[in-house]
Every structure is written in C-alpha cells, then in structure tokens.
Design a protein around this motif. Structure first.
Motif, PDB file in Angstrom:
ATOM      1  N   VAL A  71       0.883  -1.177   0.000  1.00 17.54           N
ATOM      2  CA  VAL A  71       0.000   0.000   0.000  1.00 17.54           C
ATOM      3  C   VAL A  71       0.913   1.216   0.000  1.00 17.54           C
ATOM      4  CG1 VAL A  71      -1.828   1.242   1.209  1.00 17.54           C
ATOM      5  CG2 VAL A  71      -1.760  -1.274   1.284  1.00 17.54           C
ATOM      6  N   LEU A  83      -2.833  -0.109  -4.067  1.00 22.85           N
ATOM      7  CA  LEU A  83      -2.632  -1.408  -3.423  1.00 22.85           C
ATOM      8  C   LEU A  83      -2.348  -2.433  -4.499  1.00 22.85           C
ATOM      9  CD1 LEU A  83      -4.489  -3.157  -0.547  1.00 22.85           C
ATOM     10  CD2 LEU A  83      -4.302  -4.341  -2.745  1.00 22.85           C
ATOM     11  N   MET A 268       3.140  -0.747   4.130  1.00 28.12           N
ATOM     12  CA  MET A 268       2.322   0.449   3.941  1.00 28.12           C
ATOM     13  C   MET A 268       3.142   1.693   4.241  1.00 28.12           C
ATOM     14  SD  MET A 268      -1.282  -0.999   5.496  1.00 28.12           S
ATOM     15  CE  MET A 268      -1.020  -0.460   7.169  1.00 28.12           C
TER      16      MET A 268
END
Length: 278
Positions: A71, A83, A268
């Motif tokens: 992400v 994503l 992320m």
C-alpha cells in the motif's frame, strides 16, 4: 487343483504326483522419503505489471515472506494510495498477483506506527503481518465480516451481535474483540458498521504485543483493517480513520489472494520510504 493364499505369494499344488511348484510374489518396494519440503506455487495474473522493485527491496528485509500487500502513497499526507499484491514463485521470481488498484487511507495520511496515536486519523506505516486475533468466545481468526466468507485462505469470523473491537486507550479491551454489544466510539460495534465491514482482513499493526492496553502505554493503533470503501453523499470514496479501503470488487479479489501460509506482510507507507525502510 486347489489354490491356497499365503501372504502375497500364490502356491499352486497340482493334484496327483508332485510335478511342479510355482511361487510368485509381488516385488518389495522401498518406502519413499522426502528430503526437502515442496514449495507450493501460487497463482499469478498473466500480463499484469506490479512494482517488483519495491517487492524485492522489502524482501531483502523480510526474507521469510513470500507475499507482500503493498500500500504505497506518493506523499505522507496523501489520503489516496495504490494497493497491489506481489508474491514469490516457487522458482524464486517475484511476480504480480493483483495489479495496482486505487485505495483510500487515513484522512490525515500515513505515519510510521511508532509515531502515530489512536484517533489521529493516520494509517500506520510499516510492514505488518496478517493479524491473528482471539475473540471473546475463543475463536481465532484473521478475516471477519458482516457478510458471508468470500473464500478467504485463513480463518473467517462471521460477526456476532456482541462483537465490539475495543479502541479506548489504556483499557484492558484496547485492540481486542470483546463482548460489548452497543459499544460506543472510539470502540467499534462491528455489526453497526454494516457493508463497509462486509468482509475485512485484520492488519497486524500494534498486535503481539499490544501497546496501549495498560496505563501509561502509548496507544499506537487499534482496529486497523483492510475493508470496503465508504462513500460520501455524492458517491465519491472517502478517506478512512486509519484503515485501508478498496472498492468492493478489488477488495474481494485481494481477500481471496491473501495467504497466511506465505508469511504475508502488509507493507504500507510513502513509496520511497517503503523501498528504503518499510
């Protein structure tokens, strides 16, 4: 003529004077023994293009991982990200499973986990495993939802009326699924969130151990999930309070790919940071 069976051999006795004796036996075969565990291969999207450079950078820091849910945002303050899911084939090559799709992140962007606090509106940045949580009734699960299991590869919890995800800092229920129907904010009564939590995966940020469930501990994060987008009155997707969200079709596809047996990690953060630090 009479036939008598002895083990795996057949002995034939001819009536009258003994003229012949024939014995036939099945060959003995050695038991096969595996010397190496076979590596199960995974499914890929032919022709799809993913960010293999970032996947390989992450793999150098997480060598036991065979699957990354990446992400990535352009800036720390962005509320939008991409994503994608990248996995390592049995051949050792990293390949694309889900090409980049549009995702929403926190209304205040992203922030490294150690620097954020519950309620600040950021999505935690870092590399996190698929979260495994024990519910108040003893069930262990990685996926959950108000809708039926969409075909996930791990344990799925159908949300109960009693299910409350504790998010009140410095309490024993923080970052735990407890029996508290009708619980109020900042905790989350899962059944009240409806289709947005129709199907979801637990992102293992601030799990094992939890920081924030004891007095004086910094409450780093609670209730961080991959779930469906929520929408404004005009139909536009909205940023989250700290989770990662996708459109329904993209979410269903991702949830069916995420594989606990591959040591999956959610990576992320801001893109250049992921390549160097995440």
């Amino acid at each position: 003529m009479k036939r008598r069976w002895i083990g795996v051999a057949i002995i034939t006795v001819l009536a009258g004077p003994l003229t012949t004796l024939r014995v036939s036996a099945a060959p003995v075969r050695a038991t096969a023994t595996a010397t190496h565990r076979a590596m199960r291969d995974v499914s890929f999207a032919p022709g799809a293009v993913c960010d293999i450079t970032t996947a390989m950078a992450l793999a150098s820091r997480h060598p036991s991982t065979r699957q990354f849910v990446i992400v990535a945002s352009d800036t720390w303050g962005s509320t939008s990200a991409s994503l994608q899911i990248v996995a390592k084939a049995a051949s050792g090559e990293w390949k694309c499973q889900q090409a980049p799709v549009a995702a929403r992140v926190g209304r205040s962007g992203l922030r490294p986990l150690a620097e954020r606090r519950s309620g600040d509106g950021t999505t935690p940045a870092g590399s996190f495993p698929l979260g495994s949580v024990q519910a108040w009734d003893g069930q262990q699960f990685e996926f959950f939802g108000n809708h039926a299991d969409p075909g996930v590869r791990g344990s799925y919890r159908q949300v109960r009326h009693e299910d409350c995800w504790g998010a009140t800092p410095n309490t024993a229920s923080y970052q735990r699924l407890v029996n508290a129907p009708g619980c109020s904010s900042p905790s989350e009564w899962l059944t009240s969130i409806g289709d947005v939590y129709g199907n979801a995966a637990v992102i293992g940020a601030n799990l094992d151990p939890v920081s924030g469930d004891e007095p004086g501990e910094p409450p780093l994060a609670a209730a961080i999930f991959l779930h469906r987008n929520s929408f404004s009155a005009s139909g536009a997707s909205k940023p989250t309070s700290g989770c990662v969200s996708l459109g329904q079709d993209d979410l269903g596809f991702a949830l069916r790919l995420i594989d606990p047996s591959l040591g999956v990690q959610f990576a992320m953060g801001e893109l250049s940071w992921l390549r160097g630090t995440g």
